[in-house]
Design a protein around this motif. Structure first.
Motif, PDB file in Angstrom:
ATOM      1  N   VAL A  99      -7.827  -5.824  -2.610  1.00  0.00           N
ATOM      2  CA  VAL A  99      -6.920  -5.575  -3.733  1.00  0.00           C
ATOM      3  C   VAL A  99      -5.598  -6.305  -3.516  1.00  0.00           C
ATOM      4  CG1 VAL A  99      -5.651  -3.787  -4.961  1.00  0.00           C
ATOM      5  CG2 VAL A  99      -8.001  -3.368  -4.239  1.00  0.00           C
ATOM      6  N   PHE A 100      -5.051  -6.234  -2.317  1.00  0.00           N
ATOM      7  CA  PHE A 100      -3.758  -6.838  -2.032  1.00  0.00           C
ATOM      8  C   PHE A 100      -3.799  -8.362  -2.169  1.00  0.00           C
ATOM      9  CE2 PHE A 100      -1.090  -8.760   1.383  1.00  0.00           C
ATOM     10  CZ  PHE A 100       0.142  -8.576   0.770  1.00  0.00           C
ATOM     11  N   VAL A 101      -4.806  -8.988  -1.617  1.00  0.00           N
ATOM     12  CA  VAL A 101      -4.849 -10.450  -1.590  1.00  0.00           C
ATOM     13  C   VAL A 101      -5.351 -11.019  -2.902  1.00  0.00           C
ATOM     14  CG1 VAL A 101      -5.873 -12.453  -0.464  1.00  0.00           C
ATOM     15  CG2 VAL A 101      -5.083 -10.538   0.903  1.00  0.00           C
ATOM     16  N   ARG A 102      -6.469 -10.512  -3.410  1.00  0.00           N
ATOM     17  CA  ARG A 102      -7.094 -11.134  -4.574  1.00  0.00           C
ATOM     18  C   ARG A 102      -6.388 -10.793  -5.881  1.00  0.00           C
ATOM     19  NH1 ARG A 102     -12.340 -13.169  -3.342  1.00  0.00           N
ATOM     20  NH2 ARG A 102     -13.048 -12.578  -1.271  1.00  0.00           N
ATOM     21  N   LEU A 103      -5.832  -9.590  -5.989  1.00  0.00           N
ATOM     22  CA  LEU A 103      -5.167  -9.216  -7.226  1.00  0.00           C
ATOM     23  C   LEU A 103      -3.679  -9.514  -7.224  1.00  0.00           C
ATOM     24  CD1 LEU A 103      -6.803  -5.811  -8.235  1.00  0.00           C
ATOM     25  CD2 LEU A 103      -7.398  -8.121  -8.945  1.00  0.00           C
ATOM     26  N   HIS A 104      -3.032  -9.424  -6.054  1.00  0.00           N
ATOM     27  CA  HIS A 104      -1.578  -9.548  -6.012  1.00  0.00           C
ATOM     28  C   HIS A 104      -1.092 -10.634  -5.061  1.00  0.00           C
ATOM     29  CE1 HIS A 104      -1.160  -5.804  -8.311  1.00  0.00           C
ATOM     30  NE2 HIS A 104      -2.150  -5.348  -7.571  1.00  0.00           N
ATOM     31  N   GLY A 105      -1.992 -11.390  -4.450  1.00  0.00           N
ATOM     32  CA  GLY A 105      -1.577 -12.422  -3.521  1.00  0.00           C
ATOM     33  C   GLY A 105      -1.345 -13.755  -4.216  1.00  0.00           C
ATOM     34  N   GLN A 106      -0.118 -14.252  -4.192  1.00  0.00           N
ATOM     35  CA  GLN A 106       0.175 -15.545  -4.832  1.00  0.00           C
ATOM     36  C   GLN A 106      -0.520 -16.686  -4.108  1.00  0.00           C
ATOM     37  OE1 GLN A 106       4.410 -16.034  -5.076  1.00  0.00           O
ATOM     38  NE2 GLN A 106       4.716 -14.238  -6.350  1.00  0.00           N
ATOM     39  N   LEU A 107      -0.649 -16.610  -2.782  1.00  0.00           N
ATOM     40  CA  LEU A 107      -1.291 -17.688  -2.027  1.00  0.00           C
ATOM     41  C   LEU A 107      -2.751 -17.816  -2.427  1.00  0.00           C
ATOM     42  CD1 LEU A 107      -1.014 -19.841   0.157  1.00  0.00           C
ATOM     43  CD2 LEU A 107      -1.579 -18.096   1.846  1.00  0.00           C
ATOM     44  N   TRP A 108      -3.449 -16.688  -2.624  1.00  0.00           N
ATOM     45  CA  TRP A 108      -4.853 -16.725  -3.020  1.00  0.00           C
ATOM     46  C   TRP A 108      -5.006 -17.335  -4.409  1.00  0.00           C
ATOM     47  CZ3 TRP A 108      -9.549 -15.672  -0.852  1.00  0.00           C
ATOM     48  CH2 TRP A 108     -10.621 -15.533  -1.721  1.00  0.00           C
ATOM     49  N   ARG A 109      -4.129 -16.959  -5.343  1.00  0.00           N
ATOM     50  CA  ARG A 109      -4.228 -17.502  -6.698  1.00  0.00           C
ATOM     51  C   ARG A 109      -3.964 -18.988  -6.721  1.00  0.00           C
ATOM     52  NH1 ARG A 109      -1.487 -12.625  -8.048  1.00  0.00           N
ATOM     53  NH2 ARG A 109       0.495 -13.725  -8.202  1.00  0.00           N
ATOM     54  N   LYS A 110      -3.043 -19.471  -5.862  1.00  0.00           N
ATOM     55  CA  LYS A 110      -2.785 -20.904  -5.818  1.00  0.00           C
ATOM     56  C   LYS A 110      -3.956 -21.672  -5.241  1.00  0.00           C
ATOM     57  CE  LYS A 110       2.236 -20.472  -5.407  1.00  0.00           C
ATOM     58  NZ  LYS A 110       3.417 -20.715  -4.552  1.00  0.00           N
ATOM     59  N   VAL A 120       0.830  -1.209   0.000  1.00  0.00           N
ATOM     60  CA  VAL A 120       0.000   0.000   0.000  1.00  0.00           C
ATOM     61  C   VAL A 120       0.861   1.254   0.000  1.00  0.00           C
ATOM     62  CG1 VAL A 120      -1.961  -1.170   1.094  1.00  0.00           C
ATOM     63  CG2 VAL A 120      -0.228  -0.059   2.526  1.00  0.00           C
ATOM     64  N   THR A 121       2.097   1.151   0.486  1.00  0.00           N
ATOM     65  CA  THR A 121       3.001   2.296   0.412  1.00  0.00           C
ATOM     66  C   THR A 121       3.452   2.538  -1.026  1.00  0.00           C
ATOM     67  OG1 THR A 121       3.782   1.882   2.664  1.00  0.00           O
ATOM     68  CG2 THR A 121       5.166   3.250   1.256  1.00  0.00           C
ATOM     69  N   LYS A 122       3.744   1.463  -1.738  1.00  0.00           N
ATOM     70  CA  LYS A 122       4.230   1.587  -3.113  1.00  0.00           C
ATOM     71  C   LYS A 122       3.121   2.010  -4.074  1.00  0.00           C
ATOM     72  CE  LYS A 122       6.276  -1.159  -6.844  1.00  0.00           C
ATOM     73  NZ  LYS A 122       6.784  -2.504  -7.223  1.00  0.00           N
ATOM     74  N   VAL A 123       1.932   1.410  -3.948  1.00  0.00           N
ATOM     75  CA  VAL A 123       0.869   1.639  -4.926  1.00  0.00           C
ATOM     76  C   VAL A 123       0.051   2.881  -4.590  1.00  0.00           C
ATOM     77  CG1 VAL A 123      -1.195   0.648  -5.992  1.00  0.00           C
ATOM     78  CG2 VAL A 123       0.764  -0.819  -5.464  1.00  0.00           C
ATOM     79  N   ALA A 175      -8.111  -1.421 -12.908  1.00  0.00           N
ATOM     80  CA  ALA A 175      -8.509  -2.575 -12.102  1.00  0.00           C
ATOM     81  C   ALA A 175      -9.994  -2.889 -12.232  1.00  0.00           C
ATOM     82  CB  ALA A 175      -8.168  -2.333 -10.626  1.00  0.00           C
ATOM     83  N   PHE A 176     -10.793  -1.914 -12.660  1.00  0.00           N
ATOM     84  CA  PHE A 176     -12.236  -2.115 -12.763  1.00  0.00           C
ATOM     85  C   PHE A 176     -12.679  -2.631 -14.132  1.00  0.00           C
ATOM     86  CE2 PHE A 176     -12.479   1.542  -9.552  1.00  0.00           C
ATOM     87  CZ  PHE A 176     -12.415   0.652  -8.486  1.00  0.00           C
ATOM     88  N   GLU A 177     -11.758  -2.828 -15.044  1.00  0.00           N
ATOM     89  CA  GLU A 177     -12.139  -3.266 -16.385  1.00  0.00           C
ATOM     90  C   GLU A 177     -12.885  -4.602 -16.384  1.00  0.00           C
ATOM     91  OE1 GLU A 177     -11.918  -1.559 -19.282  1.00  0.00           O
ATOM     92  OE2 GLU A 177     -11.343   0.094 -17.970  1.00  0.00           O
ATOM     93  N   PRO A 178     -12.456  -5.619 -15.611  1.00  0.00           N
ATOM     94  CA  PRO A 178     -13.215  -6.884 -15.625  1.00  0.00           C
ATOM     95  C   PRO A 178     -14.621  -6.761 -15.056  1.00  0.00           C
ATOM     96  CG  PRO A 178     -10.993  -7.219 -14.765  1.00  0.00           C
ATOM     97  CD  PRO A 178     -11.210  -5.751 -14.839  1.00  0.00           C
ATOM     98  N   ALA A 179     -14.904  -5.701 -14.304  1.00  0.00           N
ATOM     99  CA  ALA A 179     -16.230  -5.540 -13.704  1.00  0.00           C
ATOM    100  C   ALA A 179     -17.232  -4.902 -14.649  1.00  0.00           C
ATOM    101  CB  ALA A 179     -16.126  -4.708 -12.425  1.00  0.00           C
ATOM    102  N   LYS A 180     -16.813  -4.459 -15.819  1.00  0.00           N
ATOM    103  CA  LYS A 180     -17.721  -3.785 -16.736  1.00  0.00           C
ATOM    104  C   LYS A 180     -18.659  -4.771 -17.420  1.00  0.00           C
ATOM    105  CE  LYS A 180     -14.928   0.305 -17.775  1.00  0.00           C
ATOM    106  NZ  LYS A 180     -14.293   1.116 -18.828  1.00  0.00           N
TER     107      LYS A 180
END
Length: 390
Positions: free
Chosen positions: A379-390, A11-14, A108-113
């Motif tokens: 946003v952190f877990v679902r979009l950028h979390g490797q554990l969630w994607r696995k 969250v600091t970087k983004v 980030a909202f493009e898939p929600a359209k």
């Protein structure tokens, strides 16, 4: 604490969140503890889903927590409540808006359209209620309970209810803003006040349409939303409305367009050039959906398959005339995202029904902090979390 450190670096970087938290102000005259330290602790407490200020105060004594936020000493729950009463709510709301604007710029909202439309769902939810504690912002109602002798008696119950605006997508969902209902006010008035503020903060082109339930289906609300510059999709359930009766007669003479969606067989019909009421001359379109599917459940150790059927009707304003009936149907169903995802998850996992400090400003600040923590964690877990994607 390693996971929390990863989240804080993200969250600091983004979003440059520590810098934005330093802009949050309160009205303490001579603060001994910086507001940014208290704000960061409250936000991390929301992300970690801590149930109370007392538990949060205990966690601020952990070495990793103090090292991450550079705290000299642990905080206490009295300080957290004292600061929460004196926050400037517009500062927390500005952080929420800035993070959502960053997500929009990052596409980030493009898939929600839906057919190119970004749709926002509006709905109200009751946070907490009490029969003994209240504040000047509490709504009141009379409920019937039984006394010790089993006789029914009426008592006054105090509660807080708020209208939420949410974007629901296939990967994650975010809440854009929230507005509390004032004493003696209905949901439509709070929703219009929320939409007016969102137009000022996000701009008229941040999203394209709004979807609501049958409670908001009236001429005043439809006309007000259109004047704000957005299209509207609303559930039509009021059988007393003339438009409902006209839709029943005209839809029976049409051949439906059939679709298959998530195991359901869908039959769509649409009727154009209708009006919501006799005194409103604005045309609307009604989309009718009949859905059938087979539901499987286990009963007495055996799998039982039963046929299910639902009937839906939605009205759509003229701004959506170029879009097919399937777009109205999908956007209408997307409204359930705020119920199934936002309200359910906030209640089950984020302790939404618990009031950590009963004060009008503290309640508003804590709800905004809770929503911000919910959005950032999604946003952190679902979009950028490797554990969630696995």
């Amino acid at each position: 604490m390693n996971f929390l450190g990863q989240f804080w670096r993200y969250v600091t970087k983004v979003f440059d969140l520590p810098c934005r938290l330093r802009a949050v102000r309160d009205t303490r005259p001579f603060p001994l503890i910086p507001t940014a330290s208290v704000s960061a602790s409250l936000l991390l407490g929301a992300v970690l889903r801590l149930p109370s200020f007392l538990q949060l105060a205990k966690d601020t004594g952990r070495a990793g927590w103090r090292r991450l936020l550079r705290l000299r000493a642990p905080l206490n729950d009295d300080l957290l409540g004292y600061v929460a009463e004196r926050y400037r709510l517009e500062d927390w709301r500005q952080i929420l808006v800035s993070t959502n604007l960053t997500l929009k710029r990052n596409r980030a909202f493009e898939p929600a359209k839906i057919h190119g439309l970004l749709v926002v769902a509006l709905d109200a939810n009751e946070q907490f209620k009490s029969r003994c504690r209240c504040c000047e912002a509490c709504c009141q109602r009379k409920v019937t309970v039984r006394d010790r002798d089993g006789r029914p008696v009426e008592v006054v119950e105090f509660y807080h209810r708020m209208v939420y605006a949410q974007i629901h997508g296939p990967k994650f969902s975010v809440i854009l803003d929230v507005e509390p209902l004032r004493p003696g006010e209905d949901e439509c008035a709070a929703a219009l006040r929320l939409l007016g503020r969102m137009r000022r903060l996000y701009g008229p082109r941040f999203f394209d349409a709004i979807t609501v339930d049958a409670w908001y289906t009236n001429s005043v609300f439809v006309r007000s939303v259109r004047r704000l510059g957005w299209a509207l999709i609303s559930v039509l359930k009021q059988e007393r409305f003339t438009v409902y009766q006209e839709t029943t007669a005209l839809a029976a003479a049409q051949n439906p367009v059939r679709r298959e969606w998530q195991g359901r067989q869908v039959a769509l019909r649409e009727i154009r050039d209708l009006t919501l009421s006799q005194d409103a001359h604005e045309p609307i379109r009604v989309v009718v959906s009949d859905e059938t599917w087979v539901q499987t459940r286990r009963l007495a150790g055996q799998r039982v398959r039963t046929a299910q059927r639902t009937h839906w009707r939605w009205i759509a304003t003229p701004e959506l005339d170029p879009y097919p009936a399937e777009a109205i149907w999908r956007a209408g169903h997307q409204r359930w995202g705020v119920e199934n995802h936002a309200f359910n998850e906030l209640t089950q996992h984020y302790h939404l029904e618990h009031c950590p400090h009963h004060h009008p400003v503290a309640i508003g600040a804590w709800i905004l902090i809770l929503i911000l923590g919910f959005n950032l964690f999604e946003v952190f877990v679902r979009l950028h979390g490797q554990l969630w994607r696995k």
